[in-house]
Design an enzyme around this catalytic site. Structure first.
Site, short mmCIF file in Angstrom:
data_model
loop_
_atom_site.label_atom_id
_atom_site.label_comp_id
_atom_site.label_asym_id
_atom_site.label_seq_id
_atom_site.Cartn_x
_atom_site.Cartn_y
_atom_site.Cartn_z
N LYS A 1 -2.31 -1.22 -3.73
CA LYS A 1 -3.06 -0.11 -3.70
C LYS A 1 -2.37 1.21 -3.81
O LYS A 1 -1.39 1.02 -2.95
CB LYS A 1 -3.80 -0.32 -2.52
N LYS B 1 1.01 -1.15 -0.14
CA LYS B 1 0.14 -0.02 0.04
C LYS B 1 0.96 1.22 0.09
O LYS B 1 1.73 1.46 0.83
CB LYS B 1 -0.77 -0.04 1.20
ZN LIG Z 1 -6.73 3.00 8.66
#
Ligand SMILES: [Zn+2]
Length: 324
Positions: A244, A191
């Site tokens: 992501k 992420k």
């Molecule tokens: Zn969070």
């Protein structure tokens, strides 16, 4: 090359075709609402009251969507994020209702505390050598309690988005310890600290009162670190990995897709809003742009795509089939 691109030959040779079971629809459930509220920064998206969520999900099921990712907005926040693991918390209620109405819908829940803490960080904060910041190990304890309570409410897959070190191993042990070994873990394994999450903060009411998340998310320029994050989660027992955001990070996605586990790609709020706003102004054709963006994410290696366009795409694929 043109021989292979004639109208009747071309479809036979297509390598990547989007289908409904590639898609996961993210949904926001808000305990404070009695009617759906539009999310201004994400045109076409809503926060739904707990009472509506089963009907919304049943509608998605009818359109062919087979998985949803649930985010909750609680009625009260505190420093410890206590509503996140409450048996009557917003996500727990929502999951029970969805499963009662549409038992075969795959329900994935977001496991994090940033929507539930009054400071907006993803867990427990405290003084560190470098000032106030997220405390890793005390926050793991909280994530365990959140994941177990989601799983007990009926979640099929828990998805820790908090980026704590060791969270996947910690959740696996906690779930197994409660007899919940059939529940899968979708790791937010890679992420990035991305500017594209902006509209989500309005959607999930998860802005923060100090600092940012750069101390626990990957810098966009770092690919070795991005790969290592996913390797660690795989080794801790993740059932699937994730990249992501999706569209800016296809090189990373392609590499993580070779690691031997299924990979999800999250087309985030900013990716959604960019296409929506350009389309609203007539600068891009919405359907063509969305289908291209998702096809390319799949081509890069995604087995699952989490996208706010899921419902739209399900409808568009219908049109396409009727034409053929
Ligand atoms: Zn969070």
């Amino acid at each position: 090359m043109r021989r292979s691109r004639t109208r009747h030959i071309q479809p036979l040779l297509r390598e990547t075709t989007l289908s409904r079971d590639d898609l996961v629809a993210p949904l926001f459930v808000d305990e404070t609402l009695s009617a759906p509220r539009p999310i201004e920064s994400m045109p076409g998206q809503f926060r739904y009251p707990v009472n509506d969520i089963a009907a919304v999900t049943a509608g998605l099921w009818k359109s062919g969507i087979r998985a949803v990712l649930i985010f909750g907005i609680p009625k009260s926040k505190d420093p410890g994020g206590s509503q996140a693991c409450h048996p009557e918390g917003v996500v727990q209620q929502a999951v029970r209702r969805i499963k009662a109405e549409t038992p075969a819908m795959v329900v994935i829940t977001d496991v994090c505390a940033c929507e539930y803490t009054d400071h907006g960080h993803c867990g427990i904060i405290g003084e560190t050598r470098n000032g106030m910041d997220l405390l890793n190990d005390p926050s793991l304890e909280l994530m365990n309690r959140i994941a177990v309570s989601h799983a007990k409410s009926g979640a099929d897959i828990v998805a820790p988005s908090c980026m704590l070190d060791g969270v996947v191993g910690s959740l696996r042990a906690a779930l197994d310890g409660e007899g919940l070994s059939e529940v899968l873990i979708m790791a937010y394994s890679t992420k990035f600290a991305s500017a594209l999450y902006g509209p989500f903060r309005e959607a999930a009411d998860s802005g923060f009162t100090f600092g940012d998340r750069s101390t626990y998310q990957v810098h966009p320029g770092n690919s070795r670190e991005a790969i290592l994050e996913s390797q660690l989660d795989r080794d801790e027992g993740a059932d699937m990995l994730m990249v992501k955001p999706a569209g800016f990070y296809l090189d990373i996605l392609a590499e993580i897709a070779t690691m031997g586990l299924p990979v999800a790609a999250y087309q985030v709020s900013g990716e959604y809003s960019m296409i929506k706003c350009a389309a609203k102004n007539g600068w891009l054709k919405e359907k063509e742009t969305v289908l291209e963006s998702l096809t390319c994410i799949k081509r890069a290696g995604a087995d699952l795509i989490i996208t706010y366009f899921a419902a739209d795409v399900a409808g568009w694929l219908d049109e396409k089939q009727k034409k053929q």
